[in-house]
Design a protein around this motif. Structure first.
Motif, PDB file in Angstrom:
ATOM      1  N   ASN A  66       0.815  -1.216   0.000  1.00  0.00           N
ATOM      2  CA  ASN A  66       0.000   0.000   0.000  1.00  0.00           C
ATOM      3  C   ASN A  66       0.848   1.265   0.000  1.00  0.00           C
ATOM      4  OD1 ASN A  66      -2.683  -1.292   0.307  1.00  0.00           O
ATOM      5  ND2 ASN A  66      -1.849  -1.964   2.268  1.00  0.00           N
ATOM      6  N   THR A  86       2.730   4.615  -0.788  1.00  0.00           N
ATOM      7  CA  THR A  86       2.443   5.787  -1.637  1.00  0.00           C
ATOM      8  C   THR A  86       3.744   6.516  -1.966  1.00  0.00           C
ATOM      9  OG1 THR A  86       2.011   7.141   0.343  1.00  0.00           O
ATOM     10  CG2 THR A  86       0.113   6.073  -0.717  1.00  0.00           C
ATOM     11  N   SER A 105       6.657   7.276  -4.125  1.00  0.00           N
ATOM     12  CA  SER A 105       6.908   7.154  -5.563  1.00  0.00           C
ATOM     13  C   SER A 105       8.246   6.490  -5.865  1.00  0.00           C
ATOM     14  CB  SER A 105       6.849   8.526  -6.234  1.00  0.00           C
ATOM     15  OG  SER A 105       5.524   9.043  -6.178  1.00  0.00           O
ATOM     16  N   LEU A 132      -6.496   3.501  -2.138  1.00  0.00           N
ATOM     17  CA  LEU A 132      -5.550   4.588  -2.373  1.00  0.00           C
ATOM     18  C   LEU A 132      -6.237   5.736  -3.100  1.00  0.00           C
ATOM     19  CD1 LEU A 132      -2.526   2.429  -3.622  1.00  0.00           C
ATOM     20  CD2 LEU A 132      -2.959   3.229  -1.292  1.00  0.00           C
ATOM     21  N   LYS A 138      -2.788   7.988  -6.855  1.00  0.00           N
ATOM     22  CA  LYS A 138      -1.880   6.875  -6.599  1.00  0.00           C
ATOM     23  C   LYS A 138      -2.297   5.620  -7.371  1.00  0.00           C
ATOM     24  CE  LYS A 138       1.431   8.565  -4.392  1.00  0.00           C
ATOM     25  NZ  LYS A 138       2.806   8.531  -4.950  1.00  0.00           N
TER      26      LYS A 138
END
Length: 356
Positions: free
Chosen positions: A192, A194, A196, A337, A341
């Motif tokens: 999960n 986020t 990058s 998300l 995302k």
């Protein structure tokens, strides 16, 4: 005068006929009447004999429409053009639908079989206290291998898929979150995330897997593996069970370092109309005998612990499909998300597919 009266009578009869025809059409399509249940489900995701049994026992006619992705189901429910009474989203989609006010809370006072569900499958992060959802099935993502082509127990970790000796030998299920997720887990990151940089690193590692990938497919993967077209695959546990039923040389492994643990759930969308039928169905499917029959038909793991006890010992003791706590504690559940995302995951996955 008689002609006028006759014309009026004729018009009245026509109107009555149209009204009756409209009523019959509504009944046939499930848009009207109290003795119907409109179920929006994944394809082939309930034992049809159970639907027949439910209809005979309750008198409610079940109309079934199917979808092939959580996103397609979400869009249809959000549009609101069809009066679905129940649908079956996965965990992250329950959270999204709840946040977008697309679900009606469950009335727990009308649920007669709630205590049949194990505490390990209730009160999950995507729906605390099961305010909106009732667990339907759960499962995992794992590795399937053919012992005629791969040495038994030689592939038990994600990182082993990158071994050059498996060039052009691996089939992947076509799923962005799952394939990005296995790469993230192989690098000790959350499914999960986020971050990058972590996502790009996961995609770059998938690019290095590309030479080993024979194909990225959907349902066809079951046929290919059952027929021995490839020695290795990544797919969901229920799909693996179906393959294994067709080919005894196939085996399913959940990597010990972790994987996805998913939940599909019965929910009441905002379009629902037939609430007596809804609770009759929820209670029917919560009965241990019915839940066990459904689990045997579908092949996924049941969250109904009373039903689990009715399953054959060979199924109950199969740790690939009912893994021990030592494996479960490393499994991760997908979270909903942000749209940005989700698009980032999808874009990176698409780049990997193009690289392949």
């Amino acid at each position: 005068m008689k002609k006028i009266v006759s014309a009026l009578i004729l018009m009245l009869l026509i109107c009555l006929g149209l009204a009756y025809g409209s009523h019959q059409l509504q009944q046939a399509t499930g848009d009207g009447g109290d003795k119907v249940l409109n179920l929006y489900n994944w394809g082939d995701y309930i034992d049809p004999n159970l639907l027949t049994k439910f209809q005979k026992e309750t008198g409610y006619h079940v109309n079934v429409e199917t979808f092939d992705s959580n996103e397609a189901m979400y869009t249809k429910v959000k549009q609101g053009g069809t009066s679905y009474d129940l649908t079956i989203p996965s965990e992250y989609m329950v959270e999204k639908m709840r946040d977008d006010h697309l679900l009606i809370p469950l009335d727990h006072s009308k649920l007669t079989g709630f205590n049949n569900y194990g505490k390990d499958y209730l009160n999950k992060s995507f729906d605390p206290h099961n305010q909106y959802s009732l667990p339907y099935f759960w499962g995992t993502l794992g590795i399937i291998y053919n012992d005629q082509l791969i040495k038994k127990n030689s592939v038990t970790h994600w990182n082993q898929l990158w071994n050059p000796k498996y060039k052009d030998q691996i089939m992947l299920i076509d799923s962005a979150r799952d394939i990005m997720g296995l790469s993230l887990i192989s690098q000790d990151h959350s499914v999960n995330t986020t971050n990058s940089k972590e996502l790009v690193a996961a995609k770059d590692k998938l690019d290095r897997l590309a030479p080993n990938v024979k194909a990225i497919v959907a349902d066809e993967i079951k046929m290919y593996m059952a027929e021995g077209e490839a020695p290795l695959a990544v797919d969901w546990s229920g799909e693996a069970r179906e393959m294994m039923d067709q080919n005894p040389h196939l085996h399913y492994v959940v990597p010990k370092e972790g994987s996805n643990m998913w939940f599909d759930n019965l929910v009441i969308p905002k379009t629902a109309k037939h609430f007596k039928a809804i609770y009759a169905f929820l209670n029917f499917m919560s009965q241990p005998q019915n839940a066990a029959q459904n689990a045997e038909y579908i092949g996924y793991a049941t969250p109904n612990t009373a039903a689990y006890k009715l399953l054959p010992a060979s199924t109950r003791n199969d740790q690939a499909f009912y893994p021990p706590e030592s494996v479960i504690k490393h499994l991760q559940v997908y979270k909903n998300l942000s749209q940005a995302k989700v698009e980032e995951y999808n874009d990176l996955y698409l780049e990997f597919k193009m690289h392949k």
